[in-house]
Design an enzyme around this catalytic site. Structure first.
Site, PDB file in Angstrom:
ATOM      1  N   LYS A 103      67.901  40.286  30.425  1.00 46.08           N
ATOM      2  CA  LYS A 103      68.618  39.447  29.451  1.00 46.08           C
ATOM      3  C   LYS A 103      69.814  38.715  30.058  1.00 46.08           C
ATOM      4  CE  LYS A 103      67.059  41.095  25.068  1.00 46.08           C
ATOM      5  NZ  LYS A 103      66.243  42.310  25.319  1.00 46.08           N
ATOM      6  N   GLU A 148      73.166  36.766  17.995  1.00 54.06           N
ATOM      7  CA  GLU A 148      72.557  37.746  17.109  1.00 54.06           C
ATOM      8  C   GLU A 148      72.055  38.873  17.992  1.00 54.06           C
ATOM      9  OE1 GLU A 148      70.958  35.301  18.506  1.00 54.06           O
ATOM     10  OE2 GLU A 148      69.298  36.456  19.365  1.00 54.06           O
ATOM     11  N   SER A 152      61.020  44.927  32.855  1.00 49.96           N
ATOM     12  CA  SER A 152      62.083  44.113  32.235  1.00 49.96           C
ATOM     13  C   SER A 152      63.425  44.821  32.144  1.00 49.96           C
ATOM     14  CB  SER A 152      61.642  43.644  30.849  1.00 49.96           C
ATOM     15  OG  SER A 152      61.250  44.748  30.049  1.00 49.96           O
TER      16      SER A 152
HETATM   17  C1  PLP Z   1      65.022  42.611  24.737  1.00 46.42           C
HETATM   18  C2  PLP Z   1      64.104  43.261  25.687  1.00 46.42           C
HETATM   19  C3  PLP Z   1      62.718  42.955  25.713  1.00 46.42           C
HETATM   20  C4  PLP Z   1      62.059  42.046  24.721  1.00 46.42           C
HETATM   21  O1  PLP Z   1      62.516  40.725  24.687  1.00 46.42           O
HETATM   22  P1  PLP Z   1      61.701  39.518  25.330  1.00 46.42           P
HETATM   23  O2  PLP Z   1      62.435  38.306  24.839  1.00 46.42           O
HETATM   24  O3  PLP Z   1      60.301  39.583  24.820  1.00 46.42           O
HETATM   25  O4  PLP Z   1      61.750  39.674  26.790  1.00 46.42           O
HETATM   26  C5  PLP Z   1      61.939  43.553  26.671  1.00 46.42           C
HETATM   27  N1  PLP Z   1      62.453  44.442  27.563  1.00 46.42           N
HETATM   28  C6  PLP Z   1      63.764  44.766  27.558  1.00 46.42           C
HETATM   29  C7  PLP Z   1      64.262  45.752  28.567  1.00 46.42           C
HETATM   30  C8  PLP Z   1      64.626  44.200  26.629  1.00 46.42           C
HETATM   31  O5  PLP Z   1      65.928  44.534  26.635  1.00 46.42           O
END
Ligand code: PLP
Length: 398
Positions: A90, A112, A379
């Site tokens: 993020k 948000e 992610s």
């Molecule tokens: C917020 C988040 C997601 C989901 O959001 P996307 O916009 O689909 O990437 C996925 N993995 C993590 C670790 C997150 O914090």
């Protein structure tokens, strides 16, 4: 490849667009032109790249997961976005947009947040750039995500509870849009995923594309070729879009998005907007959404807080419809098993969102060919989720 960019109003085929009030139309126009100028400016790009490198920790490694590969019988590389500052992808987006806000002369950030991850990433860059910041968060989410609420406060951000509707993310987005309409001259709305009205889905995708660009370079260097599969979890769709985008033109690379199957699709308690949703308008864009017969937004469920959203980015809707990408669901239980498996085999606690992508590889393993090369976008890190995991192992029954 046709339609890789949307038209000037942000349409990918029939998806996307800007379904907003007159006041916001002007603000979105201003944002579009400021963004288009910024990305042509060498200094902007240089400042951004410096910050991504020195502050956020880019480039992230592309790591060959040897023990996981042995176990599943397929060669798997993990793109380590979990190693970034604040522990997830993020920050790529919040740094980019905060730099843009500063360049536009905006004095205040708003955002948000659902689970609080985007709120923390925004509070982080607000502190970094010395900008006041207000984050809208549903009252129920505030109760569930105490640690992230506290982190935002420590970083100097004000968390504003949202008491309307279901008191969760979709209501927080509505409140943030309302604030933006009122304070549009001085305030920058920093959106957290590839959702919302044009140009947000493009801006967020572009700032996240660094993931896919690095991956492409790294895998070529390590393996001398591109992967057969690229896999990422899909909530709003930003980490997956950032990973997929540089591969869209590489037709041989299969792009796999994994959504929250929750307690199972039949239960109705899931977050599978692409796999189970229908077309509609949500938060200013036409896309796939989870709604009932009367168009009321359905409530969602996932063990992964970041996948608990009833919409998805419009570019994903388009990619699905054209058949360039494929989407699957993974249930809570399978994601949890993947969490334990990666922890034990690799010494990496994956975020429960990322665990969905890991689980897909695990479940799909028998279908891979012998030398298939798979890249999974990790992610985020799982430290934030250990309480959920603990409750899962030892459910508190009352
Ligand atoms: C917020 C988040 C997601 C989901 O959001 P996307 O916009 O689909 O990437 C996925 N993995 C993590 C670790 C997150 O914090």
């Amino acid at each position: 490849m046709k339609n890789i960019s949307p038209d000037t109003q942000g349409h990918w085929g029939k998806f996307g667009g800007k379904f907003v009030s007159e006041t916001l139309m002007c603000a979105l126009e201003e944002l579009s032109s400021a963004y288009n100028e910024a990305i042509k400016d060498k200094n902007f790009k240089q400042d951004l790249n410096n910050c991504l490198k020195q502050y956020a920790g880019r480039p992230t490694p592309l790591y060959y997961a040897e023990r996981f590969s042995k176990k599943t019988g397929v060669r798997v590389y993990l793109k380590r976005e979990d190693l970034l500052h604040t522990g997830a992808h993020k920050i790529n987006n919040t740094i980019g947009q905060a730099f843009l806000a500063k360049r536009m002369g905006k004095k205040r950030l708003i955002a948000e947040t659902g689970a609080g991850q985007h709120g923390v990433a925004t509070a982080t860059v607000a502190a970094l750039l010395g900008m006041p910041c207000d984050v809208y968060m549903g009252e129920d989410d505030i109760k569930r995500q105490k640690l992230n609420v506290f982190k935002m406060k420590l970083l100097g951000t004000k968390v504003i509870p949202v008491k309307t509707g279901s008191k969760t993310l979709k209501d927080a987005i509505n409140e943030a849009l309302r604030d933006w309409v009122t304070n549009v001259k001085t305030t920058y709305y920093l959106l957290g995923s590839v959702v919302g009205p044009h140009p947000y889905p493009v801006i967020v995708r572009d700032f996240q594309s660094v993931i896919g660009e690095e991956t492409k370079r790294q895998i070529r260097k390590l393996e001398g070729r591109l992967p057969d599969y690229v896999v990422a979890c899909v909530g709003g769709g930003s980490n997956s879009m950032g990973m997929f985008y540089p591969f869209i033109k590489e037709r041989k690379v299969k792009l796999i998005g994994v959504e929250a199957g929750g307690l199972g699709l039949a239960s109705g308690k899931h977050g599978a907007s692409l796999c189970k949703g229908t077309e509609g308008v949500l938060h200013g864009a036409r896309t796939y959404i989870l709604q009932d017969k009367d168009g009321q937004i359905a409530s969602t469920h996932s063990v992964a807080p970041g996948l608990d959203y009833s919409g998805v980015g419009p570019e994903h809707a388009h990619l699905k419809q054209t058949g360039r990408t494929s989407y699957y669901t993974v249930k809570d239980k399978d994601a949890m098993d993947a969490f334990f498996m990666l922890s034990h085999l690799e010494g990496i606690l994956p975020a429960l969102e990322s665990s969905h992508a890991i689980a897909w590889v695990k479940n799909f393993a028998i279908n891979f060919k012998k030398n298939d090369l798979v890249v999974v976008n990790l992610s985020g890190r799982g430290d934030k989720d250990v309480d959920i995991v603990e409750d899962y192992i030892n459910p508190v029954r009352n």
